[in-house]
Design a protein around this motif. Structure first.
Motif, PDB file in Angstrom:
ATOM      1  N   ASP A 148      79.587  45.263  87.615  1.00 53.42           N
ATOM      2  CA  ASP A 148      78.218  44.742  87.540  1.00 53.42           C
ATOM      3  C   ASP A 148      77.470  44.935  88.855  1.00 53.42           C
ATOM      4  N   ARG A 149      78.190  44.871  89.977  1.00 52.60           N
ATOM      5  CA  ARG A 149      77.547  45.047  91.286  1.00 52.60           C
ATOM      6  C   ARG A 149      77.301  46.510  91.621  1.00 52.60           C
ATOM      7  N   ILE A 150      78.249  47.408  91.278  1.00 51.71           N
ATOM      8  CA  ILE A 150      78.120  48.789  91.743  1.00 51.71           C
ATOM      9  C   ILE A 150      77.426  49.719  90.756  1.00 51.71           C
ATOM     10  N   LEU A 151      77.397  49.364  89.474  1.00 46.82           N
ATOM     11  CA  LEU A 151      76.770  50.255  88.500  1.00 46.82           C
ATOM     12  C   LEU A 151      75.284  50.494  88.792  1.00 46.82           C
ATOM     13  N   ASP A 187      88.154  39.673  85.313  1.00 41.60           N
ATOM     14  CA  ASP A 187      86.812  39.155  85.604  1.00 41.60           C
ATOM     15  C   ASP A 187      86.311  39.720  86.933  1.00 41.60           C
ATOM     16  N   SER A 188      87.218  39.859  87.890  1.00 40.75           N
ATOM     17  CA  SER A 188      86.857  40.434  89.186  1.00 40.75           C
ATOM     18  C   SER A 188      86.438  41.899  89.026  1.00 40.75           C
ATOM     19  N   GLY A 189      87.142  42.644  88.181  1.00 45.42           N
ATOM     20  CA  GLY A 189      86.793  44.034  87.919  1.00 45.42           C
ATOM     21  C   GLY A 189      85.437  44.165  87.247  1.00 45.42           C
ATOM     22  N   ARG A 190      85.159  43.278  86.294  1.00 44.53           N
ATOM     23  CA  ARG A 190      83.849  43.290  85.627  1.00 44.53           C
ATOM     24  C   ARG A 190      82.743  42.967  86.625  1.00 44.53           C
ATOM     25  N   SER A 191      83.023  42.012  87.497  1.00 47.80           N
ATOM     26  CA  SER A 191      82.043  41.643  88.517  1.00 47.80           C
ATOM     27  C   SER A 191      81.754  42.819  89.446  1.00 47.80           C
ATOM     28  N   GLY A 244      93.115  43.422  92.222  1.00 39.85           N
ATOM     29  CA  GLY A 244      92.801  42.407  91.226  1.00 39.85           C
ATOM     30  C   GLY A 244      91.700  42.805  90.263  1.00 39.85           C
ATOM     31  N   TRP A 245      91.372  44.090  90.212  1.00 38.13           N
ATOM     32  CA  TRP A 245      90.292  44.552  89.340  1.00 38.13           C
ATOM     33  C   TRP A 245      90.770  44.836  87.923  1.00 38.13           C
ATOM     34  N   VAL A 246      92.045  45.180  87.774  1.00 35.99           N
ATOM     35  CA  VAL A 246      92.625  45.437  86.453  1.00 35.99           C
ATOM     36  C   VAL A 246      93.970  44.747  86.360  1.00 35.99           C
TER      37      VAL A 246
END
Length: 92
Positions: free
Chosen positions: A32-35, A25-29, A5-7
């Motif tokens: 945001d968490r792993i960067l 939105d899940s991919g962006r989240s 569900g990331w892309v």
């Protein structure tokens, strides 16, 4: 990444042969968490290198990447490559 569900895959409106891949939105989240973790790890890995050492590392990384058969990467094709400067909390 689609299954997670990331892309999402979206057919190109003008070219039926092409499919566009968009972050959800899940991919962006996730990014945001792993960067920040990825950036902190890069800083930790480079903490022992002086600025001159980092500049010397660029052509070596390019050669390493090319030896693996990877196409030239934009990061390594520029003459103005800047490797990250370690954050103070990662310095010895």
């Amino acid at each position: 990444m689609t299954a997670k569900g990331w892309v999402e895959r979206v057919p190109h409106t003008a070219d039926r042969r092409a499919i566009r891949v968009h972050l959800t939105d899940s991919g962006r989240s996730l990014i945001d968490r792993i960067l920040p973790l990825h950036t902190a790890n890069e800083q930790r890995l480079l903490a022992g290198f002086s600025p001159a050492d980092r500049e010397a590392l660029v052509p070596l990384l390019r050669k390493f990447s090319e030896s693996l058969g990877d196409p030239p990467d934009e990061m390594f094709s520029s003459q103005t490559v800047r490797l990250p400067v370690p954050h103070k909390e990662f310095r010895k």
